[in-house]
Design an enzyme around this catalytic site. Structure first.
Site, mmCIF file in Angstrom:
data_model
loop_
_atom_site.group_PDB
_atom_site.id
_atom_site.type_symbol
_atom_site.label_atom_id
_atom_site.label_comp_id
_atom_site.label_asym_id
_atom_site.label_seq_id
_atom_site.Cartn_x
_atom_site.Cartn_y
_atom_site.Cartn_z
ATOM 1 N N HIS A 152 46.545 28.118 25.221
ATOM 2 C CA HIS A 152 46.618 29.462 24.635
ATOM 3 C C HIS A 152 47.903 29.625 23.850
ATOM 4 O O HIS A 152 47.892 30.083 22.712
ATOM 5 C CB HIS A 152 46.533 30.527 25.728
ATOM 6 N N HIS A 153 49.019 29.255 24.423
ATOM 7 C CA HIS A 153 50.273 29.219 23.683
ATOM 8 C C HIS A 153 51.261 28.338 24.429
ATOM 9 O O HIS A 153 51.066 28.009 25.609
ATOM 10 C CB HIS A 153 50.852 30.630 23.474
ATOM 11 N N GLN A 160 56.858 24.928 28.128
ATOM 12 C CA GLN A 160 55.950 25.733 28.943
ATOM 13 C C GLN A 160 54.649 25.946 28.172
ATOM 14 O O GLN A 160 54.668 26.373 27.013
ATOM 15 C CB GLN A 160 56.556 27.099 29.268
ATOM 16 N N HIS A 163 50.790 27.740 28.392
ATOM 17 C CA HIS A 163 49.873 28.669 29.048
ATOM 18 C C HIS A 163 48.449 28.194 28.772
ATOM 19 O O HIS A 163 48.007 28.165 27.623
ATOM 20 C CB HIS A 163 50.089 30.073 28.509
ATOM 21 N N HIS A 182 56.816 40.608 22.600
ATOM 22 C CA HIS A 182 56.287 40.228 23.919
ATOM 23 C C HIS A 182 56.219 41.445 24.832
ATOM 24 O O HIS A 182 57.208 42.146 25.056
ATOM 25 C CB HIS A 182 57.159 39.162 24.575
ATOM 26 N N HIS A 237 53.307 42.768 28.316
ATOM 27 C CA HIS A 237 52.131 42.363 29.077
ATOM 28 C C HIS A 237 50.926 43.147 28.557
ATOM 29 O O HIS A 237 50.827 43.387 27.367
ATOM 30 C CB HIS A 237 52.383 42.560 30.564
ATOM 31 N N MET A 240 56.835 44.217 30.241
ATOM 32 C CA MET A 240 58.038 43.747 29.563
ATOM 33 C C MET A 240 58.032 44.307 28.150
ATOM 34 O O MET A 240 56.975 44.559 27.569
ATOM 35 C CB MET A 240 58.102 42.215 29.534
#
Length: 898
Positions: A103-104, A168, A170, A240, A242, A312
């Site tokens: 996804h990213h 990282q 996702h 960014h 949620h 966030m």
């Protein structure tokens, strides 16, 4: 000989036809795909993590070690140490990820990752780093890639505190792994040890105390800080939140004016997007951001936190700064005052529509639907290169302008009034010659009197007809002209050493300097060259000039305010101005830019303080920049023209990206050559006018929509740009999700070249229209069923006809003139291209004559390759006096009556 050539061509065509019959063109597309965009899910191949490409450059491959996520919405991390201990600079990021799988992904830099062995689940409390994690890169499906501007790099290693990289990823939908394949997604970092002129950094704006009441439709989280460091230049942003975030916006606030840096829905792919405006943030500016949330659907208060049930509010600004003063990471966590945010633009509270398949949870409901295309890509900000291509930055000459020839002398200055009319400042029957000034700079031809013709013409920009004429018996040697917000003219006269403000009746209302008296104090100039006016304050900037090397600032009434000289990043090595020749005021940036003619550079300064901000100096300028103009579009475009020098560089115009300093386009007339392009001005619609002081003409250029793509070198590493047919960012065509489109990748060059159209363009269109593989294979088989012999015969027929006609013409000519006579083929004769190549003399090769007959080419440069004789005549024609480049020929001597 003809039979031998025909035989070789026949053999080559047969081999080529046979190879096409055996191998489908689709295989070439697949091989390109495998090499240029390797399959991230192919974990069987051994990859070398560090590749040393030269003594200074290396590539670092960071990949997931063949993972299979156990659940949807998994966050997995892997850490890789810096390959070298010394400091290095990341100049490019190359993602390797499947849009069906990831996804990213984010890249962080830190000193202490949570783990250095294998991979770990970093979606919970463990996170990415035990110390501060500094985000450096973001990739998301269906989002544009992050590209660093030229000469910009992230500094890592050494004393930066970054010794490890943490990747990282996702993984959205675990059903993508139902075939139990392993994932090796990741990215490649291209790095160099060569210090970069500009250092990239990250400015994080974050809310820490926002509370979102349950059920409340709109809650704003406002963040604002006063900026107190060296100038920084934002070029990308990332938002960014949620699930409750609707839209996030960031602005620079200066003197009450809000300038958008970026605005995006946080539910779209959370990559870095190109900044909406390329602004400069300076000491004293305010940075302000707002996150808009909705509490609908919640039954309890939602606070800022790290879990999925928390929220966030982050606005990331990716910027660059001069390496001498670079601060790599900054943050702002202060709550903005309501007094400041009451003037925030309304757009900050307008949500950006997000299709379901583009949301953070979209993959969970539609794995296998990733091939679906719609127009939602139009919501994503385009990269600057695409914006420029769409709106046609390439300039072409309007050959039939003006409709009626203008009667002009040496054209010295151009300007535009508030109606968009062109204003021409010219010298009538006066010319700047060798005898115009003495060694002290005093004008020696006062006895000629002032110019009797109208020196200021207001011209219709469309037809070129004269709307108004003025300026008789006022000036001796006009030079620069500008207008203010009230359409007053501000002009300079190098013979008078004066600056004039001409009012509504075109009569002087302000006069600066003393007539015919050169000097270098507050009340005297020495051949002042140009004027620029601040549209807000009305302050007047004068470039002074041929004898002096300074910029002087006056109030609108003509009162002296200040003056300054050339700037530079290193104050100890500043190079003084050498003929500051042209000025332009940048209203959106509150800067003044100077064409420093003999130093071949453009320097920019803060208008209010004179502080140096940047320098643009390119080899393509050839050592001289005569004039500069500016358009506040696409983050700022500089327009410039160069001058003749001892270097073999063509005279041409340039379009330069203000932020990145990259040359986006070059242009020159086709109907004639530039001889001395002396001034340039650009209108609101992108039309460009160039005044040539040697040909006594004004040439008009308009955007033609010609697309040009290029590759660049960053830190000595070749970085290949994506062509218009590729699908990282959607332009006119809808994107391919599964495969990147094939396109010919341009070779890295310093000067831009035209985009190469893919030889398999027809095949691309078939793939893009979504035809089934089976249907395409039927088409291929039908094409392959044609006999190679038939194809070869059909291709050979035109060649044989051409050879027969050529032999016949040669035989007829020989019969007509005799065997011992040289035949001269004119360009319009049956000799065609051969005649053009032969040029003016038999047996000679003149590439200038050949290329000059083809649109888009000029003779300049190619004439040097002629073998017709000596270059002395050409050199004499082009020669200029290094001390006086303002004339084309000295005036005839005047007989004395005494």
């Amino acid at each position: 000989m003809g039979l031998l050539v025909a035989g070789v061509l026949l053999l080559a065509l047969i081999c080529q036809s046979h190879s096409h019959g055996v191998r489908s063109p689709l295989s070439r597309f697949k091989r390109y795909q495998e090499t240029a965009w390797s399959d991230p899910n192919d974990c069987s191949r051994q990859r070398q993590p560090v590749i040393q490409t030269s003594s200074h450059n290396l590539s670092l491959d960071i990949r997931m070690p063949g993972v299979i996520p156990a659940a949807s919405d998994s966050y997995l991390c892997v850490a890789v140490p810096m390959p070298v201990q010394r400091e290095a600079y990341i100049v490019d990021f190359v993602p390797h990820a499947s849009m069906d799988t990831a996804h990213h992904m984010l890249l962080y830099g830190c000193r202490t990752p949570v783990s250095t062995k294998g991979y770990w689940d970093c979606g919970g409390e463990q996170g990415t780093c035990a110390d501060e994690a500094k985000i450096m890169y973001a990739w998301a499906r269906n989002a544009p890639p992050t590209k660093l501007p030229r000469d910009v790099g992230f500094k890592v290693g050494g004393d930066t505190g970054i010794t490890h990289f943490v990747l990282q990823i996702h993984y959205g939908d675990v059903h993508a792994f139902r075939d139990h394949h392993r994932d090796c997604s990741g990215l490649t970092l291209r790095m160099t040890s060569i210090p970069q002129p500009f250092i990239a950094g990250m400015y994080l704006m974050m809310s820490v105390d926002t509370v979102i009441p349950p059920g409340k439709r709109v809650t704003n989280a406002d963040i604002a800080c006063s900026y107190s460091s060296y100038p920084m230049h934002p070029f990308a942003f990332r938002t960014h939140t949620h699930r409750l975030g609707q839209v996030v916006s960031g602005y620079r606030v200066r003197n009450g004016k809000w300038t958008l840096i970026g605005r995006q829905s946080p539910q779209l792919p959370q990559a870095f997007y190109t900044a909406s405006n390329f602004v400069t943030v300076e000491n004293g500016d305010m940075l302000a951001a707002r996150c808009v949330f909705t509490g609908e659907g919640r039954t309890t208060k939602t606070r800022i936190g790290g879990t999925s049930q928390d929220e966030m509010c982050n606005f990331y600004i990716m910027y660059y700064m001069d390496s001498k003063h670079a601060v790599p990471y900054m943050d702002c966590m202060e709550h903005g005052s309501s007094r400041l945010f009451k003037d925030m633009p309304e757009e900050a509270n307008v949500p950006v529509p997000v299709p379901p398949e583009f949301t953070m949870t979209g993959m969970r409901h539609g794995a296998g639907a990733t091939d679906h295309q719609d127009d939602s890509a139009l919501l994503e900000p385009k990269r600057e290169e695409e914006q420029l291509l769409d709106q046609g930055v390439h300039l072409g000459e309007v050959a039939d302008w003006p409709e009626v020839p203008l009667q002009l002398g040496q054209v010295s200055g151009l300007a535009l009034d508030s109606d968009g009319n062109l204003i021409i400042f010219h010298r009538g029957d006066h010319r700047w010659g060798l005898n115009s000034f003495d060694i002290q700079g005093r004008y020696q031809q006062r006895s000629f009197g002032p110019i009797q013709q109208s020196t200021i013409l207001v011209v219709d920009p469309n037809k070129g007809s004269v709307l108004k004429a003025s300026g008789r018996n006022m000036f001796y040697l006009p030079h620069g002209i500008s207008t203010d917000k009230d359409d007053n003219y501000w002009v300079t006269d190098v013979a008078l050493h004066q600056v004039f403000k001409l009012g509504n009746k075109d009569r002087p209302v302000v006069v600066l300097g003393e007539a015919f008296e050169p000097g270098n104090d507050r009340n005297h100039f020495c051949k002042p060259t140009d004027v620029a006016v601040d549209p807000v304050t009305g302050n007047v900037f004068v470039s002074d000039g041929y004898c002096n090397s300074r910029i002087i600032v006056f109030s609108p009434e003509g009162k002296f305010i200040t003056e300054w000289g050339a700037g530079g990043s290193d104050r100890r090595k500043r190079i003084p101005f050498s003929v500051p020749h042209s000025l332009v005021f940048l209203p959106d940036k509150r800067e003044l830019c100077v064409a420093d003619r003999e130093n071949g550079r453009i320097q920019c300064f803060l208008a209010e303080s004179g502080d140096f901000t940047k320098e643009i100096k390119k080899d393509e300028f050839g050592g001289k920049v005569f004039a500069v103009s500016y358009a506040p579009v696409h983050g700022g475009l500089m327009y410039a023209v160069n001058g003749r020098s001892g270097l073999s560089v063509p005279l041409q115009g340039f379009v330069v990206n203000y932020s990145t300093k990259e040359i986006l386009d070059t242009f020159s007339p086709e109907s004639q050559e530039f001889r001395m392009p002396h001034d340039i001005v650009v209108s609101r619609d992108g039309t460009v006018f160039v005044g040539d002081a040697d040909t006594n003409s004004v040439i008009k250029f308009v955007p033609s929509g010609k697309a040009e793509h290029r590759s660049v070198k960053k830190g000595g590493i070749e970085v290949q740009e994506i062509q218009e047919t590729e699908t990282f960012v959607q332009a006119h065509l809808k994107p391919l999700i599964k495969f990147p489109a094939q396109g010919a990748v341009a070779t890295a060059q310093k000067t831009p070249g035209p985009a190469q159209k893919s030889p398999d363009h027809h095949e691309q269109q078939q793939v893009q229209t979504g035809e089934k593989p089976k249907e395409k294979s039927v088409v291929r088989q039908t094409g392959q069923g044609v006999s190679p012999a038939i194809i070869t015969t059909l291709l050979l027929i035109p060649l044989v006809v051409v050879l027969v006609v050529g032999v016949f013409i040669r035989w007829r000519k020989s019969r007509m003139y005799g065997d011992g006579c040289e035949v001269k083929l004119e360009p319009n004769s049956s000799g065609g291209i051969l005649g053009k190549l032969r040029g003016k003399a038999a047996g000679s090769l003149n590439l200038g004559n050949f290329f000059a007959t083809h649109k888009g080419y000029t003779r300049q440069g190619f004439d040097r390759l002629s073998t017709e004789g000596s270059d002395q005549e050409k050199d004499d024609e082009d020669a200029t006096d290094s001390e006086n480049e303002e004339y084309s020929a000295p005036p005839p001597p005047v007989s004395s009556t005494s």
